[in-house]
Motif scaffolding. Structure first.
Motif, PDB file in Angstrom:
ATOM      1  N   ARG A 188       3.744   6.895 -12.753  1.00 41.20           N
ATOM      2  CA  ARG A 188       2.571   6.222 -12.203  1.00 41.20           C
ATOM      3  C   ARG A 188       2.508   6.464 -10.692  1.00 41.20           C
ATOM      4  O   ARG A 188       3.499   6.286  -9.999  1.00 41.20           O
ATOM      5  CB  ARG A 188       2.639   4.716 -12.497  1.00 41.20           C
ATOM      6  CG  ARG A 188       1.317   4.002 -12.313  1.00 41.20           C
ATOM      7  CD  ARG A 188       1.442   2.528 -12.722  1.00 41.20           C
ATOM      8  NE  ARG A 188       1.952   2.353 -14.083  1.00 41.20           N
ATOM      9  CZ  ARG A 188       1.208   2.442 -15.190  1.00 41.20           C
ATOM     10  NH1 ARG A 188      -0.080   2.680 -15.092  1.00 41.20           N
ATOM     11  NH2 ARG A 188       1.767   2.287 -16.381  1.00 41.20           N
ATOM     12  N   TYR A 189       1.349   6.915 -10.220  1.00 46.82           N
ATOM     13  CA  TYR A 189       1.198   7.229  -8.791  1.00 46.82           C
ATOM     14  C   TYR A 189       0.490   6.112  -8.049  1.00 46.82           C
ATOM     15  O   TYR A 189       0.239   6.204  -6.855  1.00 46.82           O
ATOM     16  CB  TYR A 189       0.431   8.543  -8.614  1.00 46.82           C
ATOM     17  CG  TYR A 189      -0.989   8.480  -9.087  1.00 46.82           C
ATOM     18  CD1 TYR A 189      -2.009   8.064  -8.235  1.00 46.82           C
ATOM     19  CD2 TYR A 189      -1.304   8.771 -10.413  1.00 46.82           C
ATOM     20  CE1 TYR A 189      -3.306   7.958  -8.688  1.00 46.82           C
ATOM     21  CE2 TYR A 189      -2.587   8.659 -10.873  1.00 46.82           C
ATOM     22  CZ  TYR A 189      -3.591   8.244 -10.017  1.00 46.82           C
ATOM     23  OH  TYR A 189      -4.870   8.127 -10.476  1.00 46.82           O
ATOM     24  N   TYR A 190       0.127   5.062  -8.775  1.00 47.43           N
ATOM     25  CA  TYR A 190      -0.583   3.954  -8.143  1.00 47.43           C
ATOM     26  C   TYR A 190       0.042   2.641  -8.566  1.00 47.43           C
ATOM     27  O   TYR A 190       0.796   2.589  -9.551  1.00 47.43           O
ATOM     28  CB  TYR A 190      -2.065   3.965  -8.562  1.00 47.43           C
ATOM     29  CG  TYR A 190      -2.241   3.875 -10.068  1.00 47.43           C
ATOM     30  CD1 TYR A 190      -2.311   2.642 -10.716  1.00 47.43           C
ATOM     31  CD2 TYR A 190      -2.288   5.028 -10.866  1.00 47.43           C
ATOM     32  CE1 TYR A 190      -2.433   2.566 -12.101  1.00 47.43           C
ATOM     33  CE2 TYR A 190      -2.396   4.956 -12.221  1.00 47.43           C
ATOM     34  CZ  TYR A 190      -2.490   3.721 -12.846  1.00 47.43           C
ATOM     35  OH  TYR A 190      -2.584   3.649 -14.197  1.00 47.43           O
ATOM     36  N   LYS A 191      -0.232   1.618  -7.777  1.00 53.10           N
ATOM     37  CA  LYS A 191       0.233   0.278  -8.110  1.00 53.10           C
ATOM     38  C   LYS A 191      -0.975  -0.632  -8.119  1.00 53.10           C
ATOM     39  O   LYS A 191      -1.733  -0.651  -7.155  1.00 53.10           O
ATOM     40  CB  LYS A 191       1.241  -0.179  -7.045  1.00 53.10           C
ATOM     41  CG  LYS A 191       2.067  -1.369  -7.468  1.00 53.10           C
ATOM     42  CD  LYS A 191       3.264  -1.533  -6.551  1.00 53.10           C
ATOM     43  CE  LYS A 191       2.985  -2.600  -5.525  1.00 53.10           C
ATOM     44  NZ  LYS A 191       4.002  -2.673  -4.474  1.00 53.10           N
ATOM     45  N   GLU A 192      -1.185  -1.298  -9.208  1.00 52.38           N
ATOM     46  CA  GLU A 192      -2.360  -2.159  -9.298  1.00 52.38           C
ATOM     47  C   GLU A 192      -2.164  -3.388  -8.406  1.00 52.38           C
ATOM     48  O   GLU A 192      -1.117  -4.034  -8.446  1.00 52.38           O
ATOM     49  CB  GLU A 192      -2.587  -2.604 -10.734  1.00 52.38           C
ATOM     50  CG  GLU A 192      -3.938  -3.258 -10.910  1.00 52.38           C
ATOM     51  CD  GLU A 192      -4.265  -3.600 -12.374  1.00 52.38           C
ATOM     52  OE1 GLU A 192      -3.411  -3.335 -13.251  1.00 52.38           O
ATOM     53  OE2 GLU A 192      -5.336  -4.158 -12.593  1.00 52.38           O
ATOM     54  N   LEU A 193      -3.203  -3.677  -7.607  1.00 52.49           N
ATOM     55  CA  LEU A 193      -3.139  -4.853  -6.723  1.00 52.49           C
ATOM     56  C   LEU A 193      -3.794  -6.021  -7.447  1.00 52.49           C
ATOM     57  O   LEU A 193      -4.959  -5.947  -7.827  1.00 52.49           O
ATOM     58  CB  LEU A 193      -3.862  -4.559  -5.404  1.00 52.49           C
ATOM     59  CG  LEU A 193      -3.300  -3.367  -4.617  1.00 52.49           C
ATOM     60  CD1 LEU A 193      -4.170  -3.093  -3.400  1.00 52.49           C
ATOM     61  CD2 LEU A 193      -1.856  -3.636  -4.187  1.00 52.49           C
ATOM     62  N   LYS A 194      -3.043  -7.010  -7.665  1.00 56.13           N
ATOM     63  CA  LYS A 194      -3.597  -8.191  -8.343  1.00 56.13           C
ATOM     64  C   LYS A 194      -3.838  -9.280  -7.322  1.00 56.13           C
ATOM     65  O   LYS A 194      -3.033  -9.486  -6.422  1.00 56.13           O
ATOM     66  CB  LYS A 194      -2.590  -8.686  -9.393  1.00 56.13           C
ATOM     67  CG  LYS A 194      -2.285  -7.652 -10.468  1.00 56.13           C
ATOM     68  CD  LYS A 194      -2.159  -8.283 -11.831  1.00 56.13           C
ATOM     69  CE  LYS A 194      -2.153  -7.260 -12.950  1.00 56.13           C
ATOM     70  NZ  LYS A 194      -0.815  -6.867 -13.360  1.00 56.13           N
TER      71      LYS A 194
END
Ligand SMILES: [Zn+2]
Ligand SMILES: [Zn+2]
Length: 195
Positions: A188-194
């Motif tokens: 995964r190259y992204y991190k979801e911002l919650k």
């Protein structure tokens, strides 16, 4: 095929500026097409042609412009090697040539246009006129193309058993007997911002 000047004009327009990469890319693509026997890449030969580029820099736009190959058509494939090289494949005859821009061409370019002071302008002019074998090395190669990398309808489309995204073209990985996407497989190259 259109002339070098015509092709350079079009690629410069698409790319947004004239640069050594445009000159190198146009000449590389023209030489590649010639060596695999393709003379109408955007017309009658368009389904016979496949290109693998090894770098994502200026010249890549020129190669795309001259060949008509693109990521979206799956006739252009980006191999992220960081090398100024591309391989041109004739899918009908399997003839393929890998062309690499020679490091020596930078030095050799100094013999051309000595009247020009600006190093980059001189290189740009020199690359237009230098003989192909000073600019490039050519290798006849065989390329193993996977069915799932070819143009046409997707051969496989499955749902990731972890995140639910749909994965096409055999890019899924089977873990414990179930398909997962590459992101869920640790890439995964992204991190979801919650919030
Ligand atoms: Zn450029
Ligand atoms: Zn997933």
């Amino acid at each position: 095929m259109e002339s070098f000047e015509q092709l350079l004009e079009v690629s410069t327009r698409i790319h947004g500026h004239i640069c050594a990469g445009q000159v190198i890319g146009v000449r590389m693509a023209m030489a590649g097409l010639e060596r695999i026997g393709i003379d109408d890449p955007k017309g009658k030969d368009r389904k016979k042609l496949y290109v693998l580029v090894e770098i994502d820099r200026c010249a890549t736009d020129a190669i795309q412009s001259v060949t008509g190959c693109s990521l979206g058509k799956r006739s252009l494939r980006w191999m992220d090697f960081g090398i100024m090289a591309a391989t041109f494949v004739n899918l009908e005859t399997n003839k393929a040539v890998r062309i690499t821009a020679r490091e020596e061409s930078r030095q050799l370019s100094e013999r051309y246009c000595p009247e020009m002071d600006d190093k980059y302008k001189r290189q740009l002019e020199a690359y237009r006129i230098m003989p192909l074998d000073e600019l490039f090395t050519f290798q006849e190669v065989a390329v193993d193309l996977e069915a799932c990398d070819m143009p046409g309808r997707p051969t496989r489309r499955v749902q990731c058993s972890k995140c639910g995204d749909w994965v096409q073209d055999c890019r899924d990985i089977i873990r414990n007997g179930r398909p997962i996407c590459r992101a869920c497989d640790g890439k995964r190259y992204y991190k979801e911002l919650k919030d």
